[in-house]
Design a protein around this motif. Structure first.
Motif, short mmCIF file in Angstrom:
data_model
loop_
_atom_site.label_atom_id
_atom_site.label_comp_id
_atom_site.label_asym_id
_atom_site.label_seq_id
_atom_site.Cartn_x
_atom_site.Cartn_y
_atom_site.Cartn_z
N UNK A 1 -23.47 -7.46 12.29
CA UNK A 1 -22.13 -7.93 12.62
C UNK A 1 -21.44 -8.41 11.36
N UNK A 2 -20.14 -8.33 11.35
CA UNK A 2 -19.39 -8.84 10.20
C UNK A 2 -19.34 -10.36 10.27
N UNK A 3 -18.99 -10.99 9.14
CA UNK A 3 -18.96 -12.45 9.09
C UNK A 3 -17.99 -13.02 10.11
N UNK A 4 -16.88 -12.34 10.32
CA UNK A 4 -15.87 -12.84 11.26
C UNK A 4 -16.38 -12.85 12.69
N UNK A 5 -17.37 -12.01 12.97
CA UNK A 5 -17.93 -11.95 14.32
C UNK A 5 -19.03 -12.98 14.56
N UNK A 6 -19.45 -13.66 13.52
CA UNK A 6 -20.57 -14.59 13.65
C UNK A 6 -20.20 -16.01 13.24
N UNK A 7 -18.91 -16.34 13.31
CA UNK A 7 -18.48 -17.68 12.92
C UNK A 7 -19.15 -18.77 13.76
N UNK A 8 -19.48 -18.43 15.01
CA UNK A 8 -20.12 -19.42 15.89
C UNK A 8 -21.42 -19.94 15.29
N UNK A 9 -22.13 -19.08 14.56
CA UNK A 9 -23.43 -19.46 14.01
C UNK A 9 -23.31 -20.10 12.64
N UNK A 10 -22.12 -20.05 12.05
CA UNK A 10 -21.95 -20.53 10.69
C UNK A 10 -21.45 -21.97 10.71
N UNK A 11 -22.26 -22.88 11.26
CA UNK A 11 -21.89 -24.29 11.21
C UNK A 11 -23.12 -25.11 10.84
N UNK A 12 -22.87 -26.27 10.30
CA UNK A 12 -23.96 -27.07 9.73
C UNK A 12 -24.84 -27.72 10.80
#
Length: 275
Positions: A9-20
């Motif tokens: 998936x592209x980064x824009x599709x995985x923003x949900x997982x990109x949190x601290x």
């Protein structure tokens, strides 16, 4: 680019997982009970949240007033549901690895309906034993409800594997610290005893409420002191407390069986907060 469950998936599709909170457990949370449209123990929750944010050095936004967060919680309740279990998670904004590049915060509020508006004392069989594989450190950070709860998850799995309902956690001094899902109270020798915060237990909402109310409403002496595993065999009653269940009497620890007479009396205090 990221891969989730084998799918690129592209980064824009995985923003949900990109949190601290997900990546590092860099956040805190509150588990809150709403009854009849009222947030129970809201002042205690709010001040515990503010304290936790300061301890882990989260920036506190100016709009994070008690009134603002309360309205955000009530706004989240689905179809204005009157009774709900709510989780408020606050975490540091994205960026950086162990060293964050932002001090801004984000937050998530989610709710699950509850069927009962009042606390119900569950006196069905409830067995516990001790989880020894990992120890809680008796330090101030252990009093904080952070998003890193791997030890509690491991202890809960251990309880499932052994057909118990829960496990008690020990600190580095091998004293009983808390249970998987709440604080521990023990009734023995006309005393109601719970570990002090210096033992590393969570600064529980119901724990604090009972410590305030019990001296005024029961003939028992209320004592904060360490509890050894040996003492569990001598106790008359053992409870687990949290804001969702209130008081959960333990019925058995190993071969020791407990009564719940005092728990029945104390339990009535909790529902006074709902009326």
């Amino acid at each position: 680019m990221r891969s989730i469950n084998g799918q690129l998936l592209s980064s824009s599709e995985t923003d949900t997982w990109n949190n601290r909170a997900f990546l590092y457990g860099d956040g805190v949370f509150e588990t809150i009970r709403v009854s009849k449209g009222k947030i129970l123990f809201w002042e205690a929750h709010y001040f515990r949240l503010m304290s936790a944010m300061r301890i882990i050095r989260l920036h506190i936004p100016l709009q994070f007033t008690p009134e603002y967060i309360e309205q955000e919680i009530l706004k989240t309740l689905e179809n204005n549901q009157a009774n709900a279990r709510v989780r408020l998670t606050v975490f540091r904004g994205n960026g950086g690895y162990y060293s964050p590049t932002s001090q801004e915060v984000e937050w998530v509020i989610e709710s699950v309906p509850l069927f009962d508006s009042h606390y119900q004392l569950d006196q069905t069989a409830y067995t516990v034993d001790v989880y020894k594989d990992q120890l809680v450190m008796a330090q101030p950070l252990s009093n904080v409800k952070t998003t890193g709860k791997v030890m509690q998850v491991m202890a809960a799995i251990f309880a499932q594997e052994n057909h118990w309902d829960s496990c008690l956690l020990l600190n580095q001094h091998k004293n009983v610290c808390e249970a998987v899902q709440g604080n521990v109270f023990m009734v023995m020798d006309n005393q109601i005893i719970t570990p002090p915060l210096t033992e590393g237990c969570l600064k529980g909402i119901i724990r604090g409420y009972l410590l305030e109310k019990l001296p005024k409403s029961t003939p028992f002496a209320v004592v904060e002191r360490p509890i050894s595993v040996y003492e569990l065999q001598e106790a008359d009653e053992l409870w687990i407390t949290n804001v969702i269940q209130g008081i959960r009497p333990v019925t058995q620890f190993r071969k020791k069986k407990y009564a719940s007479t005092v728990a029945e009396q104390v339990f009535q205090l909790l529902n006074l907060e709902i009326e």
